[in-house]
Design a protein around this motif. Structure first.
Motif, PDB file in Angstrom:
ATOM      1  N   TYR A   1      90.453  75.311  28.034  1.00  0.00           N
ATOM      2  CA  TYR A   1      90.515  76.059  26.773  1.00  0.00           C
ATOM      3  C   TYR A   1      90.061  77.505  26.908  1.00  0.00           C
ATOM      4  O   TYR A   1      90.717  78.424  26.416  1.00  0.00           O
ATOM      5  CB  TYR A   1      89.678  75.349  25.703  1.00  0.00           C
TER       6      TYR A   1
ATOM      7  N   TYR B   1     103.860  77.629  22.593  1.00  0.00           N
ATOM      8  CA  TYR B   1     102.895  76.968  23.483  1.00  0.00           C
ATOM      9  C   TYR B   1     101.484  77.081  22.923  1.00  0.00           C
ATOM     10  O   TYR B   1     100.720  76.105  22.915  1.00  0.00           O
ATOM     11  CB  TYR B   1     102.963  77.571  24.890  1.00  0.00           C
TER      12      TYR B   1
ATOM     13  N   ASN C   1      96.297  74.520  31.919  1.00  0.00           N
ATOM     14  CA  ASN C   1      96.321  73.304  32.727  1.00  0.00           C
ATOM     15  C   ASN C   1      95.352  73.337  33.902  1.00  0.00           C
ATOM     16  O   ASN C   1      94.844  72.295  34.324  1.00  0.00           O
ATOM     17  CB  ASN C   1      97.742  73.042  33.234  1.00  0.00           C
TER      18      ASN C   1
ATOM     19  N   ARG D   1     100.878  74.742  20.012  1.00  0.00           N
ATOM     20  CA  ARG D   1     100.735  73.336  20.406  1.00  0.00           C
ATOM     21  C   ARG D   1      99.404  73.055  21.090  1.00  0.00           C
ATOM     22  O   ARG D   1      98.867  71.949  20.971  1.00  0.00           O
ATOM     23  CB  ARG D   1     101.880  72.924  21.332  1.00  0.00           C
ATOM     24  N   HIS D   2      98.872  74.031  21.810  1.00  0.00           N
ATOM     25  CA  HIS D   2      97.704  73.770  22.650  1.00  0.00           C
ATOM     26  C   HIS D   2      96.460  74.578  22.298  1.00  0.00           C
ATOM     27  O   HIS D   2      95.389  74.335  22.869  1.00  0.00           O
ATOM     28  CB  HIS D   2      98.062  74.033  24.118  1.00  0.00           C
TER      29      HIS D   2
END
Length: 244
Positions: free
Chosen positions: A37, A117, A33, A120-121
């Protein structure tokens, strides 16, 4: 004797494995966040190096061999046989410079610290095996991400883990979907040996003093060939490497 040591050492391994997942979960969140990436991927790489190291707490060893001059900056589909969930941290760590993403069951995207997590990301394809249309679309999206970002992907064409180390027949559908969206991808087989022995007694006790190996084999250029033929060539190469 190995099983006896498993009763003693498995709790130590699981404690270390679980702590790594719990500790890295908030670190992932912060890095993704706040920094995006690249920072998130660096955290994932470090985490999986530590998860791989936790195998040594059982007296098990990891040998990863790659004598291939693989291109960096070209999408690669790594095609491997699948023996246990312990295959995955090793592949993430040693294939880190290829940004290798996985095709995963959608059920794993919830409830598992760090793992969910990342799924998902981190760019994985999370498929619902009860919904073939959704699965194809998700794999296709991964192929598009591979093309755009020059990422790699890891796929286990057997469809399920081998409980005795014997390679099951490879299915070409997932590879075909990836190649449809990313036709420039190179196919690279990886032979995994003996990781099934780590879980031969189930999740408890884990087996001990196992020499496990991952070997990158000669790439297969899929251009101009039927996908089935290319996937079959990878299957044959892996079976030969494992003496099957």
């Amino acid at each position: 004797m190995r099983k006896l040591f498993g009763y003693i050492l498995s709790p130590v391994h699981y404690l270390a494995f679980g702590l790594i997942l719990v500790i890295f979960h908030p670190v992932q969140w912060i890095c993704f966040n706040a920094f995006g990436y690249r920072a998130h991927k660096w955290v994932i790489d470090v985490m999986n190096s530590l998860l791989t190291a936790s195998y040594y707490l059982l007296g098990n060893t990891v040998k990863f061999t790659n004598h291939q001059n693989l291109p960096v900056g070209r999408p690669i589909i790594f095609i491997a046989n699948h023996q246990s969930l312990y295959d995955i941290p090793v592949l993430i760590w040693f294939l880190r410079k290829y940004h290798a993403k996985f095709i995963s069951k959608i059920e794993l995207t919830k409830g598992i610290p760090s793992v969910s997590y990342n799924l998902r990301h981190g760019g994985a394809a999370n498929i619902d095996r009860k919904d073939p249309r959704q699965s194809i679309m998700e794999i296709g999206k991964l192929g598009t991400r591979m093309k755009e970002n020059k990422w790699g992907a890891v796929i286990f064409p057997e469809g399920t883990r081998s409980k005795d180390g014997m390679v099951k027949t490879f299915q070409a559908a997932g590879v075909a979907t990836l190649l449809k969206k990313c036709p420039e991808a190179l196919l690279v087989p990886i032979a995994i040996d003996n990781s099934w022995k780590m879980v031969r007694y189930g999740q408890f006790p884990l087996n001990t003093f196992i020499a496990m190996s991952w070997e990158v084999l000669t790439p297969v250029e899929p251009a101009g060939k039927p996908v089935d033929e290319s996937v079959s060539a990878c299957e044959t190469a892996i079976k030969q490497a494992l003496g099957q």
